[in-house]
Write a protein that holds these residues in place. Structure first.
Motif, short mmCIF file in Angstrom:
data_model
loop_
_atom_site.label_atom_id
_atom_site.label_comp_id
_atom_site.label_asym_id
_atom_site.label_seq_id
_atom_site.Cartn_x
_atom_site.Cartn_y
_atom_site.Cartn_z
N SER A 9 0.84 -1.19 0.00
CA SER A 9 0.00 0.00 0.00
C SER A 9 0.88 1.25 0.00
O SER A 9 1.89 1.29 0.72
CB SER A 9 -0.89 0.02 1.24
OG SER A 9 -1.52 1.28 1.38
N TYR A 11 0.05 3.93 1.29
CA TYR A 11 -0.32 4.69 2.48
C TYR A 11 0.00 3.94 3.77
O TYR A 11 0.07 2.72 3.79
CB TYR A 11 -1.83 4.99 2.47
CG TYR A 11 -2.29 5.88 1.36
CD1 TYR A 11 -1.82 7.19 1.26
CD2 TYR A 11 -3.22 5.44 0.42
CE1 TYR A 11 -2.26 8.04 0.25
CE2 TYR A 11 -3.67 6.28 -0.59
CZ TYR A 11 -3.19 7.57 -0.67
OH TYR A 11 -3.61 8.40 -1.66
N ASP A 12 0.17 4.71 4.84
CA ASP A 12 0.25 4.18 6.20
C ASP A 12 -0.51 5.17 7.06
O ASP A 12 -0.79 6.29 6.64
CB ASP A 12 1.73 4.10 6.63
CG ASP A 12 1.90 3.35 7.94
OD1 ASP A 12 0.95 2.70 8.40
OD2 ASP A 12 3.01 3.41 8.50
N ASN A 13 -0.88 4.76 8.27
CA ASN A 13 -1.47 5.71 9.21
C ASN A 13 -0.57 5.79 10.43
O ASN A 13 -0.42 4.81 11.16
CB ASN A 13 -2.89 5.30 9.61
CG ASN A 13 -3.58 6.39 10.42
OD1 ASN A 13 -2.97 7.41 10.78
ND2 ASN A 13 -4.85 6.20 10.71
N PHE A 63 -0.94 10.09 7.50
CA PHE A 63 0.30 9.57 6.95
C PHE A 63 1.32 10.71 6.88
O PHE A 63 1.18 11.63 6.07
CB PHE A 63 0.02 8.98 5.57
CG PHE A 63 1.22 8.36 4.88
CD1 PHE A 63 2.21 7.70 5.60
CD2 PHE A 63 1.33 8.42 3.50
CE1 PHE A 63 3.29 7.13 4.96
CE2 PHE A 63 2.41 7.84 2.85
CZ PHE A 63 3.39 7.20 3.58
N ASP A 66 2.90 12.05 3.59
CA ASP A 66 1.99 12.89 2.80
C ASP A 66 1.82 14.26 3.46
O ASP A 66 1.71 15.28 2.77
CB ASP A 66 0.63 12.20 2.67
CG ASP A 66 0.57 11.22 1.51
OD1 ASP A 66 1.63 11.02 0.88
OD2 ASP A 66 -0.50 10.66 1.25
N TYR A 110 -3.71 13.12 -0.64
CA TYR A 110 -2.83 13.20 0.52
C TYR A 110 -3.59 12.56 1.69
O TYR A 110 -4.66 13.04 2.04
CB TYR A 110 -2.52 14.66 0.88
CG TYR A 110 -1.68 15.41 -0.12
CD1 TYR A 110 -0.33 15.10 -0.29
CD2 TYR A 110 -2.21 16.45 -0.86
CE1 TYR A 110 0.46 15.81 -1.20
CE2 TYR A 110 -1.43 17.17 -1.76
CZ TYR A 110 -0.11 16.83 -1.93
OH TYR A 110 0.66 17.53 -2.82
N TYR A 111 -3.02 11.50 2.28
CA TYR A 111 -3.70 10.84 3.39
C TYR A 111 -3.40 11.61 4.67
O TYR A 111 -2.68 11.14 5.55
CB TYR A 111 -3.25 9.37 3.47
CG TYR A 111 -4.08 8.50 4.40
CD1 TYR A 111 -5.46 8.43 4.24
CD2 TYR A 111 -3.49 7.77 5.41
CE1 TYR A 111 -6.23 7.63 5.07
CE2 TYR A 111 -4.24 6.96 6.25
CZ TYR A 111 -5.61 6.90 6.08
OH TYR A 111 -6.37 6.11 6.91
#
Length: 223
Positions: A9, A11-13, A63, A66, A110-111
């Motif tokens: 992915s 993305y990450d959180n 993230f 981002d 943008y996350y």
């Protein structure tokens, strides 16, 4: 044997929580300094708050790669604005710029989940709250990030007058004094840290008023 596919992915959180409260002549923006991924803490001292202009500050969770890219875009756009207009952006103008910047990237967003706080042209506190694709609203208070589901009901309970849940709509500033708002924000984070594993370590508070910007810190749980 079933073929295994790589599941990657972009993305990450990285977790974390942001809160902003607007008053008659001030704005309080706060965020914790923990940055995590999954059950790992990457660092306990990462600031989620950036000063975009003299009267405008942004706090972002989500993230953080981002977030950093978004901050660079806003900084460069603000520099161009200053060269063209020979003045800094107002907080409402920066709010619109942030919305446009996020919406421009709506198909690969943008996350980042942002709250923008500052003083408007009349010197009143203003808070703008966003989703990841640029939908925004001017409110009296807001929270974003992993602890927002814990903090937002508490703020709704304590600050009924500017709540969007009440009709008719009233002025979007809180009735609290500056010191009361700071104490309320500290209480929010002390409570959220108990229940949210992605919020903790240290609380960074930025206060904007007619005198300028000042910063405060408070220790939070480190487990």
């Amino acid at each position: 044997m079933t073929k295994q596919q790589a599941n990657w992915s972009p993305y990450d959180n990285n977790g974390g929580t942001c809160v902003a409260v607007a008053g008659a002549d001030y704005c309080v923006i706060a965020a914790d300094t923990r940055m995590s991924t999954g059950y790992n803490i990457l660092t306990r001292d990462y600031s989620k708050i950036i000063k975009l202009a003299d009267k405008c500050v942004m706090a972002s969770s989500g993230f953080q790669a981002d977030v950093r890219a978004l901050q660079k875009v806003l900084a460069s756009r603000h520099l161009i604005y200053q060269h063209q207009h020979n003045k800094q952006m107002s907080c409402p103008a920066m709010g619109q710029l942030l919305s446009n910047t996020l919406y421009y990237k709506r198909f690969f967003p943008y996350y980042s989940f942002n709250v923008l706080g500052g003083l408007d042209n009349e010197g009143k506190g203003c808070v703008f709250t966003y989703d990841a694709v640029g939908s925004y609203e001017r409110v009296g208070y807001s929270s974003q990030g992993s602890g927002s589901t814990l903090i937002m009901p508490f703020l709704d309970n304590q600050l009924k007058s500017p709540s969007p849940l009440l009709l008719p709509a009233v002025d979007a500033v809180t009735p609290l004094s500056e010191s009361e708002a700071i104490d309320l924000v500290k209480t929010c984070f002390a409570s959220a840290t108990e229940r949210d594993i992605y919020t903790g370590d240290k609380l960074e508070i930025v206060v904007l008023n007619a005198d300028g910007i000042r910063r405060e810190e408070m220790e939070l749980r480190k487990d």
